[in-house]
Motif scaffolding. Structure first.
Motif, PDB file in Angstrom:
ATOM      1  N   VAL A  69       0.833  -1.190   0.000  1.00  0.00           N
ATOM      2  CA  VAL A  69       0.000   0.000   0.000  1.00  0.00           C
ATOM      3  C   VAL A  69       0.871   1.245   0.000  1.00  0.00           C
ATOM      4  O   VAL A  69       0.660   2.185  -0.745  1.00  0.00           O
ATOM      5  CB  VAL A  69      -0.934  -0.001   1.231  1.00  0.00           C
ATOM      6  CG1 VAL A  69      -1.719   1.298   1.307  1.00  0.00           C
ATOM      7  CG2 VAL A  69      -1.872  -1.196   1.175  1.00  0.00           C
ATOM      8  N   GLY A  70       1.882   1.249   0.857  1.00  0.00           N
ATOM      9  CA  GLY A  70       2.815   2.365   0.922  1.00  0.00           C
ATOM     10  C   GLY A  70       2.255   3.551   1.687  1.00  0.00           C
ATOM     11  O   GLY A  70       1.133   3.539   2.168  1.00  0.00           O
ATOM     12  N   GLY A  71       3.088   4.588   1.797  1.00  0.00           N
ATOM     13  CA  GLY A  71       2.680   5.803   2.473  1.00  0.00           C
ATOM     14  C   GLY A  71       2.395   5.574   3.946  1.00  0.00           C
ATOM     15  O   GLY A  71       2.857   4.618   4.562  1.00  0.00           O
ATOM     16  N   VAL A  72       1.597   6.489   4.529  1.00  0.00           N
ATOM     17  CA  VAL A  72       1.252   6.383   5.944  1.00  0.00           C
ATOM     18  C   VAL A  72       0.441   5.120   6.197  1.00  0.00           C
ATOM     19  O   VAL A  72       0.619   4.455   7.216  1.00  0.00           O
ATOM     20  CB  VAL A  72       0.470   7.631   6.399  1.00  0.00           C
ATOM     21  CG1 VAL A  72       0.046   7.495   7.860  1.00  0.00           C
ATOM     22  CG2 VAL A  72       1.313   8.888   6.219  1.00  0.00           C
ATOM     23  N   ALA A  73      -0.459   4.775   5.270  1.00  0.00           N
ATOM     24  CA  ALA A  73      -1.263   3.562   5.427  1.00  0.00           C
ATOM     25  C   ALA A  73      -0.371   2.323   5.481  1.00  0.00           C
ATOM     26  O   ALA A  73      -0.630   1.392   6.247  1.00  0.00           O
ATOM     27  CB  ALA A  73      -2.262   3.438   4.277  1.00  0.00           C
ATOM     28  N   GLY A  74       0.696   2.336   4.676  1.00  0.00           N
ATOM     29  CA  GLY A  74       1.638   1.225   4.726  1.00  0.00           C
ATOM     30  C   GLY A  74       2.315   1.119   6.078  1.00  0.00           C
ATOM     31  O   GLY A  74       2.597   0.021   6.569  1.00  0.00           O
ATOM     32  N   GLY A  75       2.576   2.268   6.693  1.00  0.00           N
ATOM     33  CA  GLY A  75       3.165   2.263   8.031  1.00  0.00           C
ATOM     34  C   GLY A  75       2.217   1.705   9.074  1.00  0.00           C
ATOM     35  O   GLY A  75       2.637   1.019  10.009  1.00  0.00           O
ATOM     36  N   VAL A  76       0.916   1.998   8.925  1.00  0.00           N
ATOM     37  CA  VAL A  76      -0.091   1.446   9.835  1.00  0.00           C
ATOM     38  C   VAL A  76      -0.102  -0.071   9.739  1.00  0.00           C
ATOM     39  O   VAL A  76      -0.122  -0.784  10.747  1.00  0.00           O
ATOM     40  CB  VAL A  76      -1.491   2.025   9.513  1.00  0.00           C
ATOM     41  CG1 VAL A  76      -2.562   1.309  10.338  1.00  0.00           C
ATOM     42  CG2 VAL A  76      -1.523   3.523   9.783  1.00  0.00           C
ATOM     43  N   ILE A  77      -0.078  -0.574   8.500  1.00  0.00           N
ATOM     44  CA  ILE A  77      -0.036  -2.021   8.296  1.00  0.00           C
ATOM     45  C   ILE A  77       1.252  -2.594   8.871  1.00  0.00           C
ATOM     46  O   ILE A  77       1.256  -3.645   9.516  1.00  0.00           O
ATOM     47  CB  ILE A  77      -0.153  -2.360   6.798  1.00  0.00           C
ATOM     48  CG1 ILE A  77      -1.548  -1.997   6.279  1.00  0.00           C
ATOM     49  CG2 ILE A  77       0.142  -3.846   6.539  1.00  0.00           C
ATOM     50  CD1 ILE A  77      -1.709  -2.140   4.782  1.00  0.00           C
TER      51      ILE A  77
END
Length: 231
Positions: A69-77
């Motif tokens: 997903v990448g980005g901030v959402a990727g960090g959440v994952i």
């Protein structure tokens, strides 16, 4: 926790240029790592994982984990995967747990799930160890699990390919019998590809008769992560 590792991979792309550096991300958080990984395509990440995680069949593993997903959402994952990886390592220290991108690579080898020669049935010890994983997988229902089966080099290649798929299916079927949703699983047999030990000794061949998991976010986790990130 000796075998638990986080593979931090930074990707920066310019015209005709790809620069990668694990060292540069030692002090970054999961959100920053996720954003960096999201800058490249899954195909590129798959190729990098093939170099960093192993050889041969690891290209298939990289292709699965490489869809990000990448980005901030990727960090959440990434944060959620960090927690799950730590729990897996705690309940099953004999396995090898690696955090890769936004997913988890789990190797169930001779210390966790062993197969007898020419057999796809699970041993009693294998079932005991798989039982330890069930509560963790149930706690994180929004993940997909691809199971890769492997064999040693004994026997014809086409037979081993079939046998490896049967081993992966045996693990899936057992986990489903313990309450995990069958829709979460995909199984693939890779036969003699990517040995993790020598096939010249009985011990080495035993290690190669194994299964590996690629644990990734499903669509719900991805959408929830985007909402949490404000996307």
């Amino acid at each position: 926790m000796k075998k638990f590792s986080i593979l931090a991979i930074a990707l920066t792309m310019s015209i005709g240029t790809l620069f990668t550096s694990c060292e540069s991300l030692k002090n970054t958080n999961n959100t920053q790592r996720g954003a960096g990984i999201g800058a490249a395509s899954g195909a590129v990440i798959g190729a990098i994982l093939g170099n960093n995680v192993g050889k041969g069949g690891k290209g298939a593993m990289g292709a699965v984990i490489g869809g990000v997903v990448g980005g901030v959402a990727g960090g959440v994952i990434g944060n959620k995967m960090d927690k799950q990886a730590r729990q897996i390592d705690e309940v099953l220290p004999g396995a090898e747990v690696k955090r890769v991108g936004e997913g988890i690579q789990l190797v169930l080898n001779e210390n966790s799930v062993r197969f007898d020669t020419n057999k796809s049935s699970l041993t009693t010890e294998a079932k005991v160890n798989l039982n330890k994983l069930v509560p963790v997988f149930l706690e994180y229902p929004d993940t997909d699990i691809t199971i890769f089966g492997y064999t040693d080099i004994t026997g014809p290649a086409d037979y081993n390919l079939k046998l490896s798929a049967e081993r992966a299916a045996s693990v899936r079927d057992y986990l489903v019998s313990k309450g995990l949703a069958s829709s979460r699983f995909n199984v693939t047999g890779l036969g003699i590809a990517d040995p993790i030990a020598t096939n010249d000794t009985a011990d080495g061949r035993s290690q190669n008769r194994r299964v590996e998991f690629a644990i990734t976010a499903n669509d719900k986790m991805k959408e929830d992560a985007k909402m949490e990130a404000g996307n």
